[in-house]
Design an enzyme around this catalytic site. Structure first.
Site, PDB file in Angstrom:
ATOM      1  CB  THR A  42      -7.233  -5.894   9.801  1.00  0.00           C
ATOM      2  OG1 THR A  42      -7.707  -6.930   9.162  1.00  0.00           O
ATOM      3  CG2 THR A  42      -7.522  -4.562   8.990  1.00  0.00           C
TER       4      THR A  42
ATOM      5  NE  ARG B  60      -6.234 -12.498   4.636  1.00  0.00           N
ATOM      6  CZ  ARG B  60      -7.077 -11.243   4.793  1.00  0.00           C
ATOM      7  NH1 ARG B  60      -6.970 -10.322   3.888  1.00  0.00           N
ATOM      8  NH2 ARG B  60      -7.921 -11.163   5.908  1.00  0.00           N
TER       9      ARG B  60
ATOM     10  CG  HIS C  28      -5.014  -6.414  -0.560  1.00  0.00           C
ATOM     11  ND1 HIS C  28      -6.336  -6.291   0.000  1.00  0.00           N
ATOM     12  CD2 HIS C  28      -5.298  -6.956  -1.679  1.00  0.00           C
ATOM     13  CE1 HIS C  28      -6.997  -7.230  -0.762  1.00  0.00           C
ATOM     14  NE2 HIS C  28      -6.451  -7.662  -1.569  1.00  0.00           N
TER      15      HIS C  28
ATOM     16  CG  ASN D 134      -3.425  -2.406   7.193  1.00  0.00           C
ATOM     17  OD1 ASN D 134      -3.322  -1.880   5.940  1.00  0.00           O
ATOM     18  ND2 ASN D 134      -4.639  -3.081   7.436  1.00  0.00           N
TER      19      ASN D 134
ATOM     20  CE1 TYR E 119      -9.213  -3.129   0.549  1.00  0.00           C
ATOM     21  CE2 TYR E 119      -8.666  -1.171  -0.480  1.00  0.00           C
ATOM     22  CZ  TYR E 119      -8.304  -2.359   0.216  1.00  0.00           C
ATOM     23  OH  TYR E 119      -7.132  -2.643   0.541  1.00  0.00           O
TER      24      TYR E 119
ATOM     25  CE  LYS F 279      -3.708  -2.203   2.588  1.00  0.00           C
ATOM     26  NZ  LYS F 279      -4.800  -2.028   3.684  1.00  0.00           N
TER      27      LYS F 279
ATOM     28  CG  PHE G 129     -12.991   1.285   7.097  1.00  0.00           C
ATOM     29  CD1 PHE G 129     -12.569   0.807   6.033  1.00  0.00           C
ATOM     30  CD2 PHE G 129     -13.735   0.670   8.052  1.00  0.00           C
ATOM     31  CE1 PHE G 129     -12.957  -0.615   5.893  1.00  0.00           C
ATOM     32  CE2 PHE G 129     -14.117  -0.758   7.928  1.00  0.00           C
ATOM     33  CZ  PHE G 129     -13.486  -1.354   6.655  1.00  0.00           C
TER      34      PHE G 129
ATOM     35  CD  GLU H 276      -8.726  -8.818  -4.030  1.00  0.00           C
ATOM     36  OE1 GLU H 276      -7.480  -9.224  -3.669  1.00  0.00           O
ATOM     37  OE2 GLU H 276      -9.551  -8.778  -3.219  1.00  0.00           O
TER      38      GLU H 276
ATOM     39  NE  ARG I 275      -2.260  -5.962   7.051  1.00  0.00           N
ATOM     40  CZ  ARG I 275      -3.271  -6.307   6.792  1.00  0.00           C
ATOM     41  NH1 ARG I 275      -3.786  -7.167   7.524  1.00  0.00           N
ATOM     42  NH2 ARG I 275      -3.976  -5.973   5.703  1.00  0.00           N
TER      43      ARG I 275
END
Ligand code: IDP
Ligand code: MG
Length: 138
Positions: free
Chosen positions: A93, A87, A121, A118, A51, A11, A59, A132, A104
């Site tokens: 998250t 993940r 993704h 964070n 998203y 990100k 948010f 995606e 993270r």
């Protein structure tokens, strides 16, 4: 059977903080293969599609603003169970409670903003990964 693929995004906070190399290092060290990689400045329509499941949440707008605030590194990564595996590498998250040892947990923190910055993704299922990857690599 061909190996599973996932979409990983570094990100804008990760790119801006110079952590792209560290994040890629963790993905490669785990043993996953980088199939494709690109630096993208995402527009609102791409992000709104990406998203879509979060539309209407408090948010959502801050998230779109954050994700369009600077370049993103998009990665197509491959390996058996890479979706679940990345993940796990990413961690929870909320970076404050993400376990140490995760991306993270080690590299992220709460900055007191409307959206959690964070760092990464990762697709959360094979359906999400397929959807995606089409959005970010087409
Ligand atoms: P994930 O990235 O761990 O899959 P999602 O629930 O899909 O988490 O949320 C997408 C992104 O939206 C998160 O990575 C984070 O940046 C942000 N986010 C999610 N939930 C919250 C929240 O409760 N407050 C602030 N930001 C959030
Ligand atoms: Mg998600």
């Amino acid at each position: 059977m061909s190996a599973e693929e996932t979409l990983i995004l570094v990100k804008p906070d990760g790119v801006a903080r110079g952590l792209t190399g560290e994040i890629l290092r963790r993905v490669e060290s785990k043993g996953y293969r980088l199939v494709d990689i690109r630096l993208v400045t995402a527009d609102r329509s791409l992000l709104a599609e990406h998203y879509a499941e979060h539309e209407g949440k408090p948010f959502f707008e801050p998230l779109l603003e954050f994700m369009s605030s600077g370049p993103i590194v998009a990665i197509r990564a491959e390996g058996n169970r890479v979706i679940e595996g990345f993940r796990a590498l990413a961690g929870a998250t909320d970076p404050t409670v993400a376990l140490p040892g995760t991306i993270r947990g080690d590299l992220g923190r709460d900055w007191g903003l409307k959206v959690q910055q964070n760092l990464v993704h990762g697709s959360d299922s094979s359906l999400s990964a397929e959807r995606e990857l089409k959005l970010w690599f087409s």
